[in-house]
Every structure is written in structure tokens, then in C-alpha cells.
Design a protein around this motif. Sequence first.
Motif, PDB file in Angstrom:
ATOM      1  N   THR A 149       0.831  -1.203   0.000  1.00 47.35           N
ATOM      2  CA  THR A 149       0.000   0.000   0.000  1.00 47.35           C
ATOM      3  C   THR A 149       0.866   1.253   0.000  1.00 47.35           C
ATOM      4  O   THR A 149       0.348   2.365   0.056  1.00 47.35           O
ATOM      5  CB  THR A 149      -0.930   0.022   1.222  1.00 47.35           C
ATOM      6  N   SER A 150       2.190   1.075  -0.059  1.00 47.22           N
ATOM      7  CA  SER A 150       3.115   2.198  -0.203  1.00 47.22           C
ATOM      8  C   SER A 150       4.077   1.833  -1.328  1.00 47.22           C
ATOM      9  O   SER A 150       3.676   1.204  -2.297  1.00 47.22           O
ATOM     10  CB  SER A 150       3.845   2.473   1.111  1.00 47.22           C
ATOM     11  N   ASN A 151       5.353   2.199  -1.215  1.00 47.71           N
ATOM     12  CA  ASN A 151       6.357   1.892  -2.233  1.00 47.71           C
ATOM     13  C   ASN A 151       6.264   0.437  -2.663  1.00 47.71           C
ATOM     14  O   ASN A 151       6.470  -0.475  -1.874  1.00 47.71           O
ATOM     15  CB  ASN A 151       7.745   2.201  -1.666  1.00 47.71           C
ATOM     16  N   TYR A 152       5.976   0.201  -3.932  1.00 48.64           N
ATOM     17  CA  TYR A 152       5.729  -1.152  -4.418  1.00 48.64           C
ATOM     18  C   TYR A 152       7.000  -2.002  -4.427  1.00 48.64           C
ATOM     19  O   TYR A 152       6.940  -3.217  -4.405  1.00 48.64           O
ATOM     20  CB  TYR A 152       5.143  -1.089  -5.830  1.00 48.64           C
ATOM     21  N   PHE A 153       8.175  -1.370  -4.478  1.00 49.20           N
ATOM     22  CA  PHE A 153       9.416  -2.132  -4.584  1.00 49.20           C
ATOM     23  C   PHE A 153       9.984  -2.506  -3.216  1.00 49.20           C
ATOM     24  O   PHE A 153      10.477  -3.614  -3.041  1.00 49.20           O
ATOM     25  CB  PHE A 153      10.442  -1.351  -5.410  1.00 49.20           C
ATOM     26  N   THR A 154       9.939  -1.612  -2.269  1.00 53.61           N
ATOM     27  CA  THR A 154      10.398  -1.929  -0.908  1.00 53.61           C
ATOM     28  C   THR A 154       9.367  -1.393   0.084  1.00 53.61           C
ATOM     29  O   THR A 154       9.615  -0.410   0.788  1.00 53.61           O
ATOM     30  CB  THR A 154      11.786  -1.336  -0.623  1.00 53.61           C
ATOM     31  N   PRO A 155       8.227  -2.034   0.139  1.00 54.20           N
ATOM     32  CA  PRO A 155       7.118  -1.477   0.931  1.00 54.20           C
ATOM     33  C   PRO A 155       7.331  -1.597   2.432  1.00 54.20           C
ATOM     34  O   PRO A 155       7.796  -2.613   2.936  1.00 54.20           O
ATOM     35  CB  PRO A 155       5.921  -2.324   0.484  1.00 54.20           C
ATOM     36  N   ASP A 156       6.985  -0.544   3.148  1.00 58.31           N
ATOM     37  CA  ASP A 156       6.872  -0.600   4.604  1.00 58.31           C
ATOM     38  C   ASP A 156       5.423  -0.840   4.997  1.00 58.31           C
ATOM     39  O   ASP A 156       5.133  -1.198   6.131  1.00 58.31           O
ATOM     40  CB  ASP A 156       7.362   0.703   5.232  1.00 58.31           C
ATOM     41  N   GLU A 157       4.516  -0.613   4.058  1.00 56.65           N
ATOM     42  CA  GLU A 157       3.099  -0.790   4.326  1.00 56.65           C
ATOM     43  C   GLU A 157       2.517  -1.781   3.322  1.00 56.65           C
ATOM     44  O   GLU A 157       2.812  -1.718   2.132  1.00 56.65           O
ATOM     45  CB  GLU A 157       2.358   0.549   4.204  1.00 56.65           C
ATOM     46  N   ALA A 158       1.704  -2.708   3.826  1.00 55.81           N
ATOM     47  CA  ALA A 158       1.093  -3.703   2.944  1.00 55.81           C
ATOM     48  C   ALA A 158      -0.174  -4.232   3.584  1.00 55.81           C
ATOM     49  O   ALA A 158      -0.341  -4.205   4.807  1.00 55.81           O
ATOM     50  CB  ALA A 158       2.067  -4.854   2.668  1.00 55.81           C
ATOM     51  N   SER A 159      -1.069  -4.724   2.757  1.00 54.90           N
ATOM     52  CA  SER A 159      -2.321  -5.328   3.209  1.00 54.90           C
ATOM     53  C   SER A 159      -2.222  -6.842   3.064  1.00 54.90           C
ATOM     54  O   SER A 159      -1.822  -7.345   2.006  1.00 54.90           O
ATOM     55  CB  SER A 159      -3.479  -4.791   2.360  1.00 54.90           C
ATOM     56  N   TYR A 160      -2.579  -7.583   4.131  1.00 52.10           N
ATOM     57  CA  TYR A 160      -2.538  -9.041   4.154  1.00 52.10           C
ATOM     58  C   TYR A 160      -3.972  -9.561   4.297  1.00 52.10           C
ATOM     59  O   TYR A 160      -4.657  -9.214   5.254  1.00 52.10           O
ATOM     60  CB  TYR A 160      -1.719  -9.550   5.344  1.00 52.10           C
ATOM     61  N   VAL A 161      -4.392 -10.392   3.355  1.00 52.47           N
ATOM     62  CA  VAL A 161      -5.736 -10.994   3.423  1.00 52.47           C
ATOM     63  C   VAL A 161      -5.583 -12.496   3.228  1.00 52.47           C
ATOM     64  O   VAL A 161      -5.032 -12.947   2.215  1.00 52.47           O
ATOM     65  CB  VAL A 161      -6.678 -10.423   2.349  1.00 52.47           C
TER      66      VAL A 161
END
Length: 455
Positions: free
Chosen positions: A431-443
Motif C-alpha cells: 500500500t506504499s512503495n511497491y518495490f520496498t514497501p513498509d506498508e502492505a495489506s494481508y488478506v
Amino acid sequence: MKRYISNIGKMATSLLFSGVVASVTLTACSFEDEDFFDESASLRIEHTNQAIQNVLVNAPNGWVMQYYTGTGVAHFEGFNLFAKFEDSEKVLLASDHRLLRDGRANKYTEFSSLYEMLLEDGPVLAFNTWNDVLSPFVDPVSPWQAPDYIIKDGAGMQGDNNFVVMSYKDDEVILRGERYRAEVRLAKCDRTWEEYIADTKAMKDNIANPDLKGYFVTNEVDTMCFVGLHRGIFRYCERVNDPLKIDSLACCFTPDGFRLEHENTLGENTFQEFKLSDDGTCLLNEDGTVKVVAMWEDYLAEKKGILWIDAERLSENLRILYDQLDAALKASNRNYSLSRIGIGQSNGRIDTQGNYVIGLVVEWYTNTRKTSSAKGGLALKRSVPAGGQITITCAEDANLDNNMKARSAEVIEVVRALGAALSGTYNVTPTSNYFTPDEASYVSLDGNTSFSTIK
């Protein structure tokens, strides 16, 4: 319009010996209506050289020189140099590359010298006097030991300073080193050199974090991998682990992405330069048929530190356990309250093993003012079963680190319940920088469990 350069002298000789009269095109858009033999070969080369020099001089911001060394296997990354040509055959070169000498490595440096368009079998651009920016690549000494030791056979870095002009147009000149034959590209610079350097660094930092394990290179039918992109010289292979065939490639980073030293193929598609897509999710080749996608699943799973979970975006089953953990901590000590939970590395150690727990991390406040805190952890296992997925597994007897073991039985029970609830396979979307994300959604695949990580 691009002009392609022919080997004029040899071509004319071949035509005379064969007695063949043919229509020969020296350039893609020059001399189309002229007799090939109206001028001598040497005069044509002279005219072509003048046309090339006119192109070189007519660049208000100069040129980006994407410079490569060596032959065959890449030993060094590509280097961005900058050049501003004058009619007087003076040239200003600049760079901040790591092989600048006299304490100037990685420091922006400018140096003026001379260039010349040579009259050989074809047009040759020669940087024929010493230049602090270019000459370290050509100097026949080790870049690590210069100027103390001579390299075997005077090879040095296998760089060139004389270049055959392969083609040219108003905004691009393609060169090939006379001795080592590396392809070098001059691209007209569209901004100041300092801006180009800063913008390129920002792009590299965005797409090529050293913690990022690799990239998929795909045309949606065939898939290969890039590994080690951040070094500018990397492996191109069919799989990351135990690859059967490895090609070593070098690249130059650009403000838009990166460009490889030579053209490559994947299935029926060719690629050389990749630019960041409009939505920032991948890098696309020239015609959009090949894309580079980060293996951020590994990055998220193996990243050092802690990926903290957003307490406001927990699925109902996790939120219930989160609140129970907060209550259990408060019951164990009236000064305690839950600060946050995350996935990563806790500070406590496992008994006498001295190993850090990697898994569920619990941080709690240790005073009512919430100015100090402590961490404890429960071991989890993580794996990447497929692109865009992560599997989390918590064993019933998973290790607790020392700091977690010291908590109450009720706290430990809820922590283990949280670990069990997190177990499963998740689709992961940055949900942030697609290459080295600090934010992501897990489902989770069954849709029953979800959470999001935040910075």
C-alpha cells in the motif's frame, strides 16, 4: 531521424572489385538522392564527422554518457558520465562515480580536455587527452591500486576512450569502443547534471534497495529473474535459487529506471531500457511487453526490523485477541498497557541459545505515562509459496523469548492464541512503495483474517 554509419572505405573497395553497381545508403536520412561515388570515401567521412560534431555541440544541457567497460562478462557496473562538447574540440566531462581518484570518489567532479573526430574507415569520436573523469577507466592500472601496480597486459578496467560512431540522431549517439567494443550511449540531457544525478539517485533508492532480494522479469508467458540490481551489475537467471544458467549484466540507472548495456530477449520480446510504470507498480520495457516486478514478498518476510501491524485495520478475530492481550497485560501489572504488535525481530533472547526470536513481536508500555516500553516475542515461520503471497505458521510449542516468558500465564496464553490466529497463507498487496514497501495489506486466502502493516 537516426543515421546509421557504414564502413565506407571497405564498402567502396568491395563494390569496385565485384563490379557491382548498387544503391548504397550511408545513412538513414542522408544522401538518398545522390550518386554514391560523387565524393571520395575520405571526403564523405569528413562530412559525416562534421555532421556528428554538429549534433554533439548542439546540446544546451550536454549529454549523459552511459559508459560501460570490459568485454563479454560484465565486471563493472555502468557509469553515468556527462559531456559538453564545443566547436573548438574542447569537452567538459563530469561525474560523481566511485573510481574518481585523489580523494574525489563519489564526489561530483568536472574536468576539461580535448576531443577529436578522427578520419578512419568510419567516424571515430576520440577523447585523446587525459581527463580525470574518463581516463581512470582507460588507464592500464588497477583502479584499486593505482598508480602503484600495472595490470597484466595493460588491460586496466578495459575501458575505451576512442569510439566508433555506430549511429546518431539529434538526441542520441550510439558508440562502440574501438578496443574492447563495449556499447556506450550518449543521450541528450534534459536537465542540469546535478539534477540528473539527484533524480537518478532517488529512482535507484526507490527501485533497488539492497535489502530487496530480486525481481521477476516477465512477458506474462516466460519469466526470468534479476538478482543484485542495486549494485548495477547483476545476475540474469531462470530462478533465484540454484540457477542453471547465469548471465552477468551491467546497467546504468536513470531518472526513470535503468538501461542495460545491450539488448536482451525474453521469448519473442526484446528489452534494454526499463522505466517506472505510471502507477509505480513495475518497470516496463520500451514497448511495454516486458515488465520487471519486485520480489517484495521475500523483502517483507526477511526484512530486518519489525513490520508493525495497524491496530485499526485488524479483522474481527484478531481485534478481539488484541483487546484481550491489552487487558491481560494490564491485569499482570497496573502500569502496563499494550503499545503495538508486529512481525519481525524482538529484542529478547531464547534461553541459552542466544538466538533472536523472529516472529510475532509484542510491545507494551511499562509506565502509565507511556514513555517507556518493552518487547517480547513468539517464534513464527514464514515462507513465500507464490508471487504475492506469504505463509505464516505458528507451532503449538513455538519458542517464546525470555522477556515474553517472564509475563503472566494469561498474557502468554493470549500471545499464543494470536500466533495461531495469524497462521495461514495471505495474499499481500503493498500500500506504499511497491518495490520496498513498509506498508502492505494481508488478506488470508479464505478471507477470514486480515491485517495491514504500517511504518
